[in-house]
Design a protein around this motif. Sequence first.
Motif, PDB file in Angstrom:
ATOM      1  N   LEU A  35       0.831  -1.206   0.000  1.00 28.67           N
ATOM      2  CA  LEU A  35       0.000   0.000   0.000  1.00 28.67           C
ATOM      3  C   LEU A  35       0.866   1.257   0.000  1.00 28.67           C
ATOM      4  O   LEU A  35       0.666   2.163  -0.821  1.00 28.67           O
ATOM      5  CB  LEU A  35      -0.913  -0.009   1.224  1.00 28.67           C
ATOM      6  N   PHE A  36       1.846   1.302   0.891  1.00 26.62           N
ATOM      7  CA  PHE A  36       2.703   2.484   0.982  1.00 26.62           C
ATOM      8  C   PHE A  36       3.651   2.591  -0.215  1.00 26.62           C
ATOM      9  O   PHE A  36       3.909   3.683  -0.708  1.00 26.62           O
ATOM     10  CB  PHE A  36       3.499   2.458   2.289  1.00 26.62           C
ATOM     11  N   MET A  37       4.155   1.450  -0.685  1.00 24.43           N
ATOM     12  CA  MET A  37       5.048   1.473  -1.845  1.00 24.43           C
ATOM     13  C   MET A  37       4.298   1.993  -3.074  1.00 24.43           C
ATOM     14  O   MET A  37       4.826   2.804  -3.850  1.00 24.43           O
ATOM     15  CB  MET A  37       5.593   0.061  -2.116  1.00 24.43           C
ATOM     16  N   GLY A  38       3.056   1.519  -3.243  1.00 22.92           N
ATOM     17  CA  GLY A  38       2.251   1.982  -4.368  1.00 22.92           C
ATOM     18  C   GLY A  38       1.971   3.473  -4.282  1.00 22.92           C
ATOM     19  O   GLY A  38       2.007   4.193  -5.289  1.00 22.92           O
ATOM     20  N   THR A  39       1.691   3.958  -3.075  1.00 24.61           N
ATOM     21  CA  THR A  39       1.410   5.382  -2.879  1.00 24.61           C
ATOM     22  C   THR A  39       2.617   6.243  -3.226  1.00 24.61           C
ATOM     23  O   THR A  39       2.487   7.297  -3.864  1.00 24.61           O
ATOM     24  CB  THR A  39       0.991   5.643  -1.414  1.00 24.61           C
ATOM     25  N   ILE A  40       3.797   5.788  -2.812  1.00 27.14           N
ATOM     26  CA  ILE A  40       5.025   6.527  -3.121  1.00 27.14           C
ATOM     27  C   ILE A  40       5.286   6.552  -4.625  1.00 27.14           C
ATOM     28  O   ILE A  40       5.619   7.592  -5.200  1.00 27.14           O
ATOM     29  CB  ILE A  40       6.229   5.903  -2.374  1.00 27.14           C
ATOM     30  N   ILE A  41       5.098   5.394  -5.281  1.00 28.13           N
ATOM     31  CA  ILE A  41       5.299   5.324  -6.735  1.00 28.13           C
ATOM     32  C   ILE A  41       4.325   6.258  -7.442  1.00 28.13           C
ATOM     33  O   ILE A  41       4.677   6.943  -8.415  1.00 28.13           O
ATOM     34  CB  ILE A  41       5.119   3.876  -7.235  1.00 28.13           C
ATOM     35  N   ASP A  72     -10.322   5.772   0.745  1.00 29.92           N
ATOM     36  CA  ASP A  72     -10.848   5.363   2.049  1.00 29.92           C
ATOM     37  C   ASP A  72     -10.236   4.040   2.499  1.00 29.92           C
ATOM     38  O   ASP A  72      -9.949   3.841   3.679  1.00 29.92           O
ATOM     39  CB  ASP A  72     -12.371   5.226   1.993  1.00 29.92           C
ATOM     40  N   ILE A  73     -10.041   3.131   1.550  1.00 30.89           N
ATOM     41  CA  ILE A  73      -9.408   1.849   1.868  1.00 30.89           C
ATOM     42  C   ILE A  73      -7.986   2.083   2.369  1.00 30.89           C
ATOM     43  O   ILE A  73      -7.544   1.487   3.358  1.00 30.89           O
ATOM     44  CB  ILE A  73      -9.389   0.920   0.632  1.00 30.89           C
ATOM     45  N   ALA A  77      -2.360  -2.103  -6.029  1.00 28.75           N
ATOM     46  CA  ALA A  77      -3.141  -1.322  -6.994  1.00 28.75           C
ATOM     47  C   ALA A  77      -3.829  -0.149  -6.305  1.00 28.75           C
ATOM     48  O   ALA A  77      -3.889   0.962  -6.849  1.00 28.75           O
ATOM     49  CB  ALA A  77      -4.174  -2.222  -7.674  1.00 28.75           C
ATOM     50  N   ILE A  78      -4.361  -0.391  -5.103  1.00 30.61           N
ATOM     51  CA  ILE A  78      -5.001   0.687  -4.348  1.00 30.61           C
ATOM     52  C   ILE A  78      -3.983   1.771  -3.999  1.00 30.61           C
ATOM     53  O   ILE A  78      -4.270   2.968  -4.098  1.00 30.61           O
ATOM     54  CB  ILE A  78      -5.649   0.110  -3.072  1.00 30.61           C
ATOM     55  N   GLY A  79      -2.781   1.350  -3.619  1.00 30.86           N
ATOM     56  CA  GLY A  79      -1.718   2.313  -3.338  1.00 30.86           C
ATOM     57  C   GLY A  79      -1.329   3.112  -4.568  1.00 30.86           C
ATOM     58  O   GLY A  79      -1.126   4.332  -4.492  1.00 30.86           O
TER      59      GLY A  79
END
Length: 341
Positions: A44-50, A151-152, A299-301
């Motif tokens: 989740l965090f890795m996806g958000t950073i990317i 939200d997730i 994917a969510i991230g």
Amino acid sequence: MDTKVKKYGLFVLGVAICFAVAAASVFVEKLIPGEILGASIVALFMGTIINSFFHPAWLKPALKFTSKRILKLAIILLGASLSVNTIMSVGKLTFFVMVFTFAMCFGGGYFVRKLFGLNWKLGNLISAGTGICGGSAIAAIAPVIDADDKDIAFAMSSTFLFDMAMIALYPLMGRALGMSDMGYGIWAGTSVNDTASVVASGYAFSEAAGDFATMVKLTRTIAIIPMVLVFAYVSTRIKQKELKASGGGKKVNLMKIIPWFIGGFLIMAALNSTGCIPETVSGVIKSSSKFLMVTALAAIGLNTSITDFKKAGLRPMFYGITIDTLVTLTALVVIWCMGLM
């Protein structure tokens, strides 16, 4: 034709990126000792950073497919981790504890959510993650209430922060209170959120406590089924009221609101409970479910930005910490009243 080929090619590439982030997250998880950080939250965090640096428009369809369809497949396969025998044996000791913690999560959570001014979807996602089983519950309920990826992500982050603190504090508090291995196992198994965190905090107390906490945690997972059905019904009723307010509306058909993937979840649980799935195969299915769940969260991230977290502010975090603390105290009091300390 070339346009279609390019479109499908980019779609496949987008899904592959999600799987690549998931694989990298599993690798990072193995590098961290003590299983204190699960691959799901890493993804989740890795996806958000990317996403802060790489968010092309062509990636959106693949992210939607992965966060919705692959997530549902992961939930179906999750059923293979359940055993009716385990649920029956452990459930006798933990039933009342779970009833009171669920009541605190969703009953008390209603008033706390109003206090913090959160929307009902985000508030109940956090409550589900706290009361049932962390990321798995959040992931299972999200599709039936049409929760936004943001939200997730907020709900996952909130439950994660509490778990990180409790991995260190639970064993210390358990020893200070003089808890037995069984009492501590029930406490950790019913009030710590994510599976990895339950395992880490349980075995940090003792091997027997860790074994019991893990069994209790798996038993909690069965609550996903009634919770998903309840939220599916509530979500449908809300949509119906919105339609009526705009001049339309249909009657709620209970059969149509039951999520199809919960049927698959139950079938897998039944097959595993009756011994139709060999233990080696069951292990592979469970591992596959976990990896697909990590992929969906990647994917969510990838569809959530750091800016989104800043806009949300600290309210979701404070709400999650408040609910988690209330659940921790509730479980402890019930265990004490039952003479299981």
